[in-house]
Design a protein around this motif. Sequence first.
Motif, mmCIF file in Angstrom:
data_model
loop_
_atom_site.group_PDB
_atom_site.id
_atom_site.type_symbol
_atom_site.label_atom_id
_atom_site.label_comp_id
_atom_site.label_asym_id
_atom_site.label_seq_id
_atom_site.Cartn_x
_atom_site.Cartn_y
_atom_site.Cartn_z
ATOM 1 N N SER A 167 0.804 -1.231 0.000
ATOM 2 C CA SER A 167 0.000 0.000 0.000
ATOM 3 C C SER A 167 0.829 1.270 0.000
ATOM 4 C CB SER A 167 -0.907 0.041 1.240
ATOM 5 O OG SER A 167 -1.673 -1.122 1.340
ATOM 6 N N CYS A 168 2.112 1.178 0.309
ATOM 7 C CA CYS A 168 2.936 2.402 0.420
ATOM 8 C C CYS A 168 3.089 3.046 -0.959
ATOM 9 C CB CYS A 168 4.310 2.052 0.993
ATOM 10 S SG CYS A 168 5.442 3.462 0.935
ATOM 11 N N PRO A 169 2.622 4.285 -1.121
ATOM 12 C CA PRO A 169 2.709 4.924 -2.437
ATOM 13 C C PRO A 169 4.138 5.255 -2.847
ATOM 14 C CG PRO A 169 1.889 6.480 -0.798
ATOM 15 C CD PRO A 169 1.981 5.140 -0.116
ATOM 16 N N ALA A 192 12.983 7.927 0.860
ATOM 17 C CA ALA A 192 11.917 7.794 -0.146
ATOM 18 C C ALA A 192 10.570 8.200 0.440
ATOM 19 C CB ALA A 192 11.867 6.344 -0.655
ATOM 20 N N CYS A 193 10.331 7.796 1.691
ATOM 21 C CA CYS A 193 9.089 8.159 2.391
ATOM 22 C C CYS A 193 8.988 9.677 2.513
ATOM 23 C CB CYS A 193 9.072 7.475 3.759
ATOM 24 S SG CYS A 193 7.835 8.067 4.912
ATOM 25 N N SER A 194 10.059 10.305 2.998
ATOM 26 C CA SER A 194 10.050 11.753 3.212
ATOM 27 C C SER A 194 9.897 12.519 1.897
ATOM 28 C CB SER A 194 11.351 12.157 3.915
ATOM 29 O OG SER A 194 11.434 13.543 4.032
ATOM 30 N N VAL A 209 3.574 14.603 6.927
ATOM 31 C CA VAL A 209 2.791 13.449 7.387
ATOM 32 C C VAL A 209 2.244 12.675 6.197
ATOM 33 C CG1 VAL A 209 2.082 14.371 9.643
ATOM 34 C CG2 VAL A 209 0.672 14.833 7.620
ATOM 35 N N CYS A 210 2.025 11.378 6.423
ATOM 36 C CA CYS A 210 1.343 10.521 5.450
ATOM 37 C C CYS A 210 0.380 9.649 6.264
ATOM 38 C CB CYS A 210 2.346 9.687 4.657
ATOM 39 S SG CYS A 210 1.610 8.339 3.716
ATOM 40 N N GLY A 211 0.894 8.577 6.867
ATOM 41 C CA GLY A 211 0.072 7.775 7.778
ATOM 42 C C GLY A 211 -0.672 6.624 7.126
ATOM 43 N N ILE A 212 -0.516 6.445 5.805
ATOM 44 C CA ILE A 212 -1.239 5.356 5.135
ATOM 45 C C ILE A 212 -0.873 4.001 5.754
ATOM 46 C CG2 ILE A 212 -1.474 4.083 2.952
ATOM 47 C CD1 ILE A 212 -1.155 6.780 1.492
ATOM 48 N N CYS A 213 0.448 3.768 5.950
ATOM 49 C CA CYS A 213 0.870 2.455 6.476
ATOM 50 C C CYS A 213 0.324 2.206 7.879
ATOM 51 C CB CYS A 213 2.393 2.309 6.434
ATOM 52 S SG CYS A 213 3.303 3.653 7.204
ATOM 53 N N MET A 214 0.092 3.264 8.640
ATOM 54 C CA MET A 214 -0.507 3.099 9.966
ATOM 55 C C MET A 214 -1.995 2.801 9.848
ATOM 56 S SD MET A 214 -0.662 5.941 12.996
ATOM 57 C CE MET A 214 -1.330 7.191 11.904
HETATM 58 S S1 SF4 Z 1 4.232 7.039 5.776
HETATM 59 FE FE1 SF4 Z 1 4.201 4.840 5.320
HETATM 60 S S2 SF4 Z 1 2.808 4.612 3.559
HETATM 61 FE FE2 SF4 Z 1 3.345 6.788 3.689
HETATM 62 S S3 SF4 Z 1 5.079 7.029 2.272
HETATM 63 FE FE3 SF4 Z 1 5.938 6.673 4.325
HETATM 64 S S4 SF4 Z 1 6.259 4.463 4.490
HETATM 65 FE FE4 SF4 Z 1 4.899 4.816 2.737
#
Ligand code: SF4
Length: 225
Positions: A167-169, A192-194, A209-214
């Motif tokens: 699911s991580c974009p 890559a996340c940042s 912030v993202c939070g999808i993985c949570m």
């Molecule tokens: S917060 Fe989680 S889902 Fe979002 S980009 Fe980072 S690792 Fe991927």
Amino acid sequence: MTDNLISYIESLGVSRLGFFGAKSVVPNNWKELEYGISFSIKLSEPIVDDIKSGPSKTYFAHYRSVNYHINEVSLKIVLYLQKMGFKAVPIPASQTVSEKNEISGVFQHRTAATLSGLGWVGKSGMFIDDKLGPSVRLGTIFTNMKLPSASPVRSGGCGSCRICVESCPAMAIEGKEWKAGMERNELYDARACSDYMKEAYKDIGRGVVCGICMSICPKNHTSNK
Ligand code: SF4
Ligand code: SF4
């Protein structure tokens, strides 16, 4: 004395609390502080449930207010310990001290939380509280007050799940099961996340912030609440 400290910290509104022996992990400049306190604050479930496909402005506001609360709780614990004659240092709730080679703070809260026996680290690199799931934020204090040490958690509990990996974009999550002592970059690519957050979510929470993985982690719904 420890019972009084526990009562005081619980009165500050923490969700969970644990202690750990910090001798082997405390940053070098505070070597005399051989004990640690880890606590968690549970996030709002409806807000977290709402960010499965990306962060919301409400989530960013919530994230900031929980960080503010963690910093206040940490400061109050430090002042309490100092009043009792001990030394103590609070670790900021969210802080980046190095951007050049690696994005990191002075100490990773998840290390304190696993050493305190509160949970484990998921394939995504998130801390997963064994009672509350991943929707928590953490606080850490180092002190020279002697505290009882918990049994550390040494391995992850994701098993065959790969939901966050898929699911991580940013495709930042490697998919490896966590073991104590593993470097963060073996689990996921913080850069890559940042970079993804900064670009994709710059209009929501200034790209921090993202939070999808949570939000998509099934441990949100299977942990004992
Ligand atoms: S917060 Fe989680 S889902 Fe979002 S980009 Fe980072 S690792 Fe991927
Ligand atoms: S989504 Fe699955 S693999 Fe990822 S942290 Fe949660 S349980 Fe582990």
